[in-house]
Structures are given as C-alpha cells and as structure tokens.
Design an enzyme around this catalytic site. Sequence first.
Site, PDB file in Angstrom:
ATOM      1  N   HIS A  71       0.862  -1.198   0.000  1.00 45.70           N
ATOM      2  CA  HIS A  71       0.000   0.000   0.000  1.00 45.70           C
ATOM      3  C   HIS A  71       0.885   1.230   0.000  1.00 45.70           C
ATOM      4  O   HIS A  71       1.229   1.740   1.077  1.00 45.70           O
ATOM      5  CB  HIS A  71      -0.898  -0.022   1.237  1.00 45.70           C
ATOM      6  CG  HIS A  71      -1.944   1.047   1.263  1.00 45.70           C
ATOM      7  ND1 HIS A  71      -1.723   2.300   1.788  1.00 45.70           N
ATOM      8  CD2 HIS A  71      -3.223   1.054   0.838  1.00 45.70           C
ATOM      9  CE1 HIS A  71      -2.824   3.018   1.708  1.00 45.70           C
ATOM     10  NE2 HIS A  71      -3.750   2.281   1.133  1.00 45.70           N
ATOM     11  N   PHE A  72       1.347   1.715  -1.004  1.00 51.71           N
ATOM     12  CA  PHE A  72       1.243   1.330  -2.416  1.00 51.71           C
ATOM     13  C   PHE A  72       2.639   1.001  -2.918  1.00 51.71           C
ATOM     14  O   PHE A  72       3.607   1.541  -2.385  1.00 51.71           O
ATOM     15  CB  PHE A  72       0.675   2.488  -3.246  1.00 51.71           C
ATOM     16  CG  PHE A  72      -0.704   2.914  -2.823  1.00 51.71           C
ATOM     17  CD1 PHE A  72      -1.816   2.247  -3.315  1.00 51.71           C
ATOM     18  CD2 PHE A  72      -0.894   3.962  -1.936  1.00 51.71           C
ATOM     19  CE1 PHE A  72      -3.100   2.642  -2.947  1.00 51.71           C
ATOM     20  CE2 PHE A  72      -2.170   4.355  -1.558  1.00 51.71           C
ATOM     21  CZ  PHE A  72      -3.276   3.692  -2.063  1.00 51.71           C
TER      22      PHE A  72
END
EC number: 4.2.1.59
Length: 172
Positions: A71-72
């Site tokens: 993420h991410f």
Amino acid sequence: MVDKRESYTKEDLLASGRGELFGAKGPQLPAPNMLMMDRVIKMSETGGNYDKGYVEAELDINPDLWFFGCHFIGDPVMPGCLGLDAMWQLVGFYLGWLGGEGKGRALGVGEVKFTGQVLPTAKKVTYRIHFKRIVNRRLIMGLADGEVLVDDRLIYTANDLKVGLFQDTSAF
C-alpha cells in the site's frame, strides 16, 4: 478479577489476543498483523478531554511493516483505516480493562479526518483515546474521541468512536 494496570507491554497485548489477559469471557485484541499497537503507556478511568477515561498507546514504525509492501508499490503509506481500527481496538481494550465481558465489535464512528500520513521513514505512531461515555447495561459500549499522531504531529482525528461488547455475535 481484571489486572488493572496503567500500562501494558507487547507481550501483554499478545496475551489479550489469545484471550489470556481479561479472562475467557473478556474482549480480545486481534493478533498480528492486525494488532496495531506495540504498547499501552497510559490507562486511566479519569482524564482525557472529558475526564471520563483516557488511553494512550504506541506503534513503532519501521519500513518492514507488512502494509508498506503493498500500500502502495513505489509509494508506501500506512492505510488510514488501520489507524482507525487501532482506535477501535483501544476502545474495546479499555472496556475489557474495566471488567466488561463479551466479544468486541466496532459499531461506528461519527467523523474521521485525515490531515497527514504515516510513511516508512516515521519512527512512532501515538494513539490517544478520550472517553465520553461508558454504557454498562445489557449492552456494554464505549463512546470516545480519538487522535493519531506520527512523530508527535497530529494526523487523524475521529469523533464518536463506538465499540460494543456482545455475548453472542451470531445474529450481529
């Protein structure tokens, strides 16, 4: 009888996840990786913004935490929902600390604001929970406001966090 201490170590929090800290009928914290704190540094039945109870806990940040890898990709940031979940976890933990029994369930939140982020370069997240009301009837419920700080800077606020303890969650 609940062992009401003012602070709890990571081992204590892991014991809570196994159902060992507040007894067989007390609420449990989640196990890693969903356990979102490393220690509780202050618990009190007074204090906080409303003088009805206060909890403060911390999470040590390092780049190897599981969420930074997904993420991410190329833009790692702790998901805001994990900070919100941590606040719900602490409301439920407090209800167990008070002697409440049942399975903890988040019931909602009035408003959440995100004004910052937790990056892998951060050192520490601090959670502060200010209790507004405890309902101790057929339903045991905590109502609180919460704050999330990263390296002593306020980045999230949540108003009216609600957590209930349920004897039976099959119809929930």
